[in-house]
Design an enzyme around this catalytic site. Structure first.
Site, short mmCIF file in Angstrom:
data_model
loop_
_atom_site.label_atom_id
_atom_site.label_comp_id
_atom_site.label_asym_id
_atom_site.label_seq_id
_atom_site.Cartn_x
_atom_site.Cartn_y
_atom_site.Cartn_z
N TRP A 92 44.76 1.34 -37.13
CA TRP A 92 44.02 0.76 -36.39
C TRP A 92 43.72 -0.60 -36.55
CZ3 TRP A 92 43.54 5.43 -38.67
CH2 TRP A 92 42.80 5.47 -39.69
N ARG A 93 44.34 -1.01 -37.73
CA ARG A 93 44.06 -2.47 -38.20
C ARG A 93 45.16 -3.60 -37.99
NH1 ARG A 93 41.65 -1.98 -44.49
NH2 ARG A 93 39.57 -0.85 -43.85
N GLU A 125 36.95 4.30 -35.36
CA GLU A 125 35.51 4.66 -36.05
C GLU A 125 35.00 5.87 -35.49
OE1 GLU A 125 34.21 2.83 -38.41
OE2 GLU A 125 35.64 1.25 -38.37
N THR A 145 35.04 12.50 -41.33
CA THR A 145 36.44 12.72 -41.41
C THR A 145 36.99 11.70 -42.30
OG1 THR A 145 36.50 13.77 -39.29
CG2 THR A 145 38.57 13.72 -40.15
N GLY A 202 37.06 18.64 -35.41
CA GLY A 202 35.31 19.08 -35.58
C GLY A 202 34.58 18.07 -34.88
N TYR A 218 26.18 1.67 -36.25
CA TYR A 218 27.36 1.57 -37.20
C TYR A 218 28.36 1.23 -36.44
CZ TYR A 218 31.36 2.15 -39.77
OH TYR A 218 32.68 2.06 -39.99
N ASP A 273 27.45 1.97 -42.81
CA ASP A 273 27.78 3.37 -42.65
C ASP A 273 27.32 3.96 -44.32
OD1 ASP A 273 29.63 1.98 -44.34
OD2 ASP A 273 31.45 3.33 -43.44
N THR A 313 26.82 21.24 -39.74
CA THR A 313 26.00 20.40 -40.48
C THR A 313 24.72 21.23 -40.90
OG1 THR A 313 26.42 18.57 -39.07
CG2 THR A 313 24.33 18.49 -40.19
#
Length: 374
Positions: free
Chosen positions: A29-30, A42, A48, A86, A125, A143, A320
């Site tokens: 993705w860069r 992101e 993850t 997830g 973020y 983040d 969570t």
């Protein structure tokens, strides 16, 4: 909290970005600054690890190469592409936001962090990351990496679990961020936080910015960032019904809201729902749980079954705030039952790849396979 002079800030920017130019991670993705690519990556990276995300990102982009493709995707196709990552609400919010951009904004992206936060599922973020990387806005992307890096560099004593602390960090980083290369600056902080300034066993001695690290100088690296402990997830006991027929397995689709929404699993029965008045779960023997699960299933579906407990430890899966503890019971039916009252379908094993299933179901399936081979 340490306060830096203009000269220190300029020196930090130069040191950080020089290191980044020479050592930045080669991530798919860069390869460009497309906001769609930045956004999807992101969202996937939330909760993850990078190495886990890479193959998911590449598969996702092959299936939905543009934001228009994502907006038009069928929900089942989207969830299948996300299967295993997830936190499935992330995928559903991705599509909602894609449709907002395509339909409501005629394909035009907001170009500021404030504007991006108007889209579904994009918080401070993610908005900061997209705005800085794709649109060059000098805004912080706060983040866990940013909390850790700047918490240690500046010895910021504020508790990062409190909402007001994020704003404190954002304002602090906004004063330091390089206005000419804000995207690279934020990505450099991400790389720094995942290499030399990790949560455990940081290698500060070799960090390219150790000369700016106040916590290193004072011997308090692991005291930052300041963070109160999270409460432990609450355990919840379930029984998973593995009911096999000549046509396949009985599978249910989760409700459209809540945990694992719209994903497919074996029928799950919460043990607390099997209790009678004034009973506690500890009052039930295994035989009681099996017989009551059997009775509850037959009452609801009118499908007679004879369930048997599969031995071994419970399958566990932690969310969570909850920890599911699931015991498996099984039944083998000699004929295909009438499922008109069953809230699900009979799914052949060969068709599993057509149904989006959560990680917990994959765990249950592996346990069942291991048990059935004995």
């Amino acid at each position: 909290m340490e306060q830096w002079s203009k000269e220190t800030i300029a020196a930090f920017r130069k040191t950080l970005l020089t290191w980044y130019d020479e050592n930045k991670r080669d991530l798919p993705w860069r390869h460009d600054h497309d906001p769609y690519h930045v956004w999807v990556s992101e969202i996937m990276l939330q909760q993850t690890q990078v190495n886990t995300v890479i193959p998911y990102y590449e598969r996702f982009m092959s299936m939905f190469p543009t934001i228009n493709d994502l907006a038009a995707a069928k929900p089942e196709q989207l969830l299948k592409a996300w299967e295993g990552l997830g936190y499935y609400s992330r995928a559903r919010n991705l599509q909602r936001a894609a449709r907002e951009i395509v339909n409501d904004r005629h394909g035009e992206w907001p170009t500021t962090a404030a504007g991006l936060q108007e889209l579904t599922g994009i918080g401070p973020y993610t908005a900061g990351a997209i705005a800085s990387i794709a649109f060059g806005e000098p805004v912080a992307a706060v983040d866990g990496n940013a909390f850790r890096v700047f918490g240690r560099l500046l010895m910021i004593d504020a508790d990062i679990t409190k909402p007001a602390t994020r704003q404190l960090f954002a304002e602090t980083i906004d004063r330091i961020i390089d206005p000419q290369r804000p995207g690279d600056f934020n990505q450099a902080i991400m790389d720094l936080g995942s290499s030399y300034m990790t949560v455990k066993n940081p290698d500060v001695e070799h960090s390219p910015v150790k000369m700016f690290d106040r916590s290193y100088e004072t011997g308090h690296v692991l005291d930052y960032p300041v963070k109160t402990a999270k409460p432990r997830p609450v355990p919840v006991d379930y029984v998973a019904l593995v009911i096999h027929t000549p046509a396949g397995y009985l599978m249910t689709k989760r409700p459209s809201t809540g945990l694992l929404a719209n994903l497919w699993t074996f029928p799950l029965v919460k043990v607390s729902d099997l209790l009678k008045d004034d009973e506690q779960e500890t009052d039930l023997m295994d035989v009681d749980i099996v017989s009551r699960a059997e009775q509850a299933f037959e009452t609801e579906t009118e499908i007679p079954v004879s369930l048997a407990l599969i031995g071994g430890r419970a399958v566990t899966h932690t969310f969570t705030h909850l920890k599911w503890q699931i015991r498996l019971v099984s039944a083998e039916l000699s004929t295909v039952p009438d499922i008109s009252l069953f809230a699900g379908e009979i799914v052949a094993e060969s068709a599993f790849d057509q149904y989006p299933m959560p990680v917990v179901q994959q765990k249950l399936w592996r346990r069942w396979q291991a048990a059935s081979k004995k």
